[in-house]
Design an enzyme around this catalytic site. Structure first.
Site, short mmCIF file in Angstrom:
data_model
loop_
_atom_site.label_atom_id
_atom_site.label_comp_id
_atom_site.label_asym_id
_atom_site.label_seq_id
_atom_site.Cartn_x
_atom_site.Cartn_y
_atom_site.Cartn_z
N ARG A 63 0.82 -1.22 0.00
CA ARG A 63 0.00 0.00 0.00
C ARG A 63 0.84 1.26 0.00
NH1 ARG A 63 -5.41 -1.15 2.49
NH2 ARG A 63 -5.50 1.05 2.99
N LYS A 172 5.14 -17.85 7.71
CA LYS A 172 4.41 -18.11 8.93
C LYS A 172 3.95 -16.78 9.53
CE LYS A 172 6.40 -18.29 12.89
NZ LYS A 172 6.91 -17.10 13.53
N LYS A 206 18.66 -22.63 7.72
CA LYS A 206 19.92 -22.32 8.42
C LYS A 206 20.94 -23.42 8.12
CE LYS A 206 17.72 -19.74 12.15
NZ LYS A 206 18.23 -18.39 12.29
N ASP A 259 4.25 -19.11 18.07
CA ASP A 259 5.25 -18.37 17.30
C ASP A 259 6.50 -19.21 17.01
OD1 ASP A 259 6.33 -15.93 16.16
OD2 ASP A 259 7.61 -15.78 17.93
N HIS A 264 9.26 -23.76 14.16
CA HIS A 264 10.71 -23.96 14.20
C HIS A 264 11.13 -25.15 15.06
CE1 HIS A 264 10.48 -20.16 12.32
NE2 HIS A 264 10.52 -19.40 13.38
C1 BG6 Z 1 10.37 -15.82 14.02
C2 BG6 Z 1 9.53 -15.45 15.21
O1 BG6 Z 1 9.75 -16.83 13.28
O2 BG6 Z 1 11.64 -16.28 14.47
C3 BG6 Z 1 10.23 -14.39 16.06
O3 BG6 Z 1 8.28 -14.93 14.75
C4 BG6 Z 1 11.61 -14.86 16.42
O4 BG6 Z 1 9.47 -14.11 17.22
C5 BG6 Z 1 12.37 -15.31 15.19
O5 BG6 Z 1 12.27 -13.77 17.04
C6 BG6 Z 1 13.69 -15.95 15.57
O6 BG6 Z 1 14.43 -16.19 14.40
P1 BG6 Z 1 16.01 -16.21 14.44
O7 BG6 Z 1 16.42 -16.64 13.08
O8 BG6 Z 1 16.44 -14.81 14.79
O9 BG6 Z 1 16.38 -17.17 15.52
#
Ligand code: BG6
Length: 514
Positions: A63, A172, A206, A259, A264
């Site tokens: 936007r 996500k 990663k 989250d 993850h």
């Molecule tokens: C994201 C989450 O998916 O991953 C965040 O929404 C989190 O809350 C982040 O901080 C962490 O990712 P990384 O790669 O910094 O460990």
């Protein structure tokens, strides 16, 4: 191979079908943080590394009112701050002139007509054969309208027809619970088949996470020990030093379980615990990861606090300075009971892992940013060097460090030099940084390349997303019905609540010090 990537050590030897294909990356949500911090720098690094095809362009849309030039400046600023490799004035003009922008609202059909027009101009200018990747860097609530509009505007190539490809990348959170995740998946499935759909879990991109498979199945010494007979327990930790920051609008409704764990940590768990795949085919690997999720024992909800600990950070310190508690953060409900920390004792009910606890924990405002998977082996028998029950030997631990210092280390018992037999645990250490020199590519670099090459191995398949939601929803429901009005608190800058220590101590374990 027919292009210059033939000479590039990063891509030499890859068959044409495994190389990133000529395409346009269309980013919705292009003025957002993800685009600035991750996506535009990722594409820039791929170009510097010579991995991108020559026929490539990016068209951003959101936007915010910007023209191409303003978008290029936005990209420059993001790359200057966040890129793995610095801006190189020699290559910048070539990158910059591939960036385009079209402002508009996601529910406005006119916006898609303009995008269509711009795409045909861009594809013509760069000789791109109509291949399109739609990156939906937008809230889940907007996915449906965007996909429907794309389809109505004829921007998506019909499923299963030969010719240029259309692929979609979704970020996500994929939903807020199982029902909403299914709805999003159904929306996507109406326009894209599963091979065209790439659900990002950036942890899978990663470098150290990808190394899990190589370590397990490229070495003879680990796999024979990788089971309940030799492994006592596993600890998976994703610790964050930062608090909720400016994301409370999303996070206060989500919490750490949704989250971090739903995606993850469960993905890490499934890579660590999966059976040996018989091929590197994306679906074979994903089937094997999926089997682990299928075997995850549902957490008993009648005494949930015995298996799952949740807590919220209170006031404390970070980087030596005082910081507020979660409820005092910007945009957080002052009576919020959103968890910023979760620890779980999980079990995988299959032949290999029966009875082995998998402890998983994650939290914000912990003392440092550190993520690792630690495999704790069983103790040697209490004879010889381990005969003294008052002074037991420390069992072997294999620790895979995911960040910030990527590598792996093995704790082994050795004899201290001298006439007496005195045993000392030493660490055999391998660090990516010191062994390979250059910093590893960012997860988004690898993942975007895989989408351009059509390789879905490192992405979440629909069934995995839904199985993960089903597993955590059980916990969410138990929390909801507990009617709790407050959560245990841990001071910001500490390693979480005492309850989490008790969780592991009740099985005679303790958390590893990171
Ligand atoms: C994201 C989450 O998916 O991953 C965040 O929404 C989190 O809350 C982040 O901080 C962490 O990712 P990384 O790669 O910094 O460990």
């Amino acid at each position: 191979m027919t292009d210059s990537r033939q000479q590039n050590p990063l891509t030499a030897g890859l068959s044409e079908t495994l190389l990133p294909q000529p395409c346009t990356l269309i980013i919705f949500g292009a003025s957002g943080d993800l685009t600035r911090r991750k996506l535009l720098p990722a594409v820039y690094n791929q170009m510097l590394d010579g991995i991108l095809p020559a026929n490539f362009a990016v068209l951003g849309s959101s936007r915010s009112v910007m023209d191409d030039q303003a978008f290029r400046e936005f990209a420059h600023e993001g790359i200057e701050r966040y890129s793995r490799q610095a801006i190189d004035n020699h290559h910048w003009p070539d990158y910059e002139h591939r960036l385009f922008y079209e402002p508009g609202s996601l529910d406005d059909p006119q916006c898609y007509e303009r995008i269509k027009q711009r795409l045909s101009e861009i594809e013509h200018e760069f000789g791109i054969p109509g291949n399109r990747i739609f990156y939906l860097a937008i809230p889940p609530s907007l996915i449906e309208v965007t996909v429907e509009q794309l389809r109505t505007a004829g921007l998506i190539m019909p499923i299963n027809e030969p010719g240029p490809f259309s692929r979609v990348i979704v970020e996500k959170p994929i939903g807020h619970d199982l029902v909403s995740a299914k709805k999003i998946n159904e929306t996507l499935a109406r326009s894209f088949n599963e091979e065209q759909t790439f659900r990002i879990d950036h942890y899978l991109g990663k470098e150290t996470v990808q190394n899990i498979l190589v370590m397990r199945f490229g070495n003879a010494i680990f796999e024979p020990l990788w089971n309940k007979k030799y492994i006592d327990h596993v600890q998976i930790t994703v610790a964050e030093e930062e608090g909720v920051g400016t994301r409370a609008g999303y996070y206060d409704r989500a919490g750490a379980l949704r989250d971090m764990i739903q995606n993850h940590l469960l993905q890490l768990l499934s890579l660590i615990a999966m059976e040996p795949p018989w091929s590197m085919d994306a679906d074979v690997i994903r089937d094997h990861r999926m089997d682990v999720l299928n075997c995850l024992r549902p957490v008993a909800t009648d005494n949930i606090d015995q298996h799952v600990i949740r807590a919220q950070y209170g006031p404390g310190t970070s980087h030596g300075a005082g910081v507020p508690g979660y409820r005092r953060e910007q945009d957080v409900d002052p009576e919020s009971i959103t968890e910023t920390y979760v620890a779980i004792r999980a079990f995988i009910d299959n032949w290999r892992w029966s009875g082995v606890p998998f402890y998983i924990r994650t939290g914000k405002r912990l003392p440092k940013r550190s993520s690792e998977i630690a495999i704790h082996f069983k103790a040697v028998p209490p004879i010889l060097f381990n005969a003294d029950t008052n002074n037991p030997l420390e069992p072997n631990v294999l620790a895979l460090s995911i960040q910030p210092d990527e590598g792996l280390s093995l704790r082994i018992a050795t004899k201290l030099p001298g006439p007496k037999v005195r045993i000392y645990p030493v660490k055999m250490d391998f660090r990516y940084g010191s062994t390979f020199g250059n910093p590893s590519p960012e997860a988004y670099e690898r993942l975007l390349l895989d989408v351009m090459a059509g390789d879905a191995t490192l992405f979440m398949r629909r069934d995995a997303v839904e199985a993960s939601w089903a597993w955590i929803e059980n916990i969410l429901n138990a929390w909801k019905s507990s009617g709790a009005r407050w959560l245990p608190e841990y001071p910001a800058g500490s390693w979480g609540p005492l309850e989490a220590d008790r969780l592991v101590e009740s099985s005679n374990h303790s958390w590893r010090k990171l």
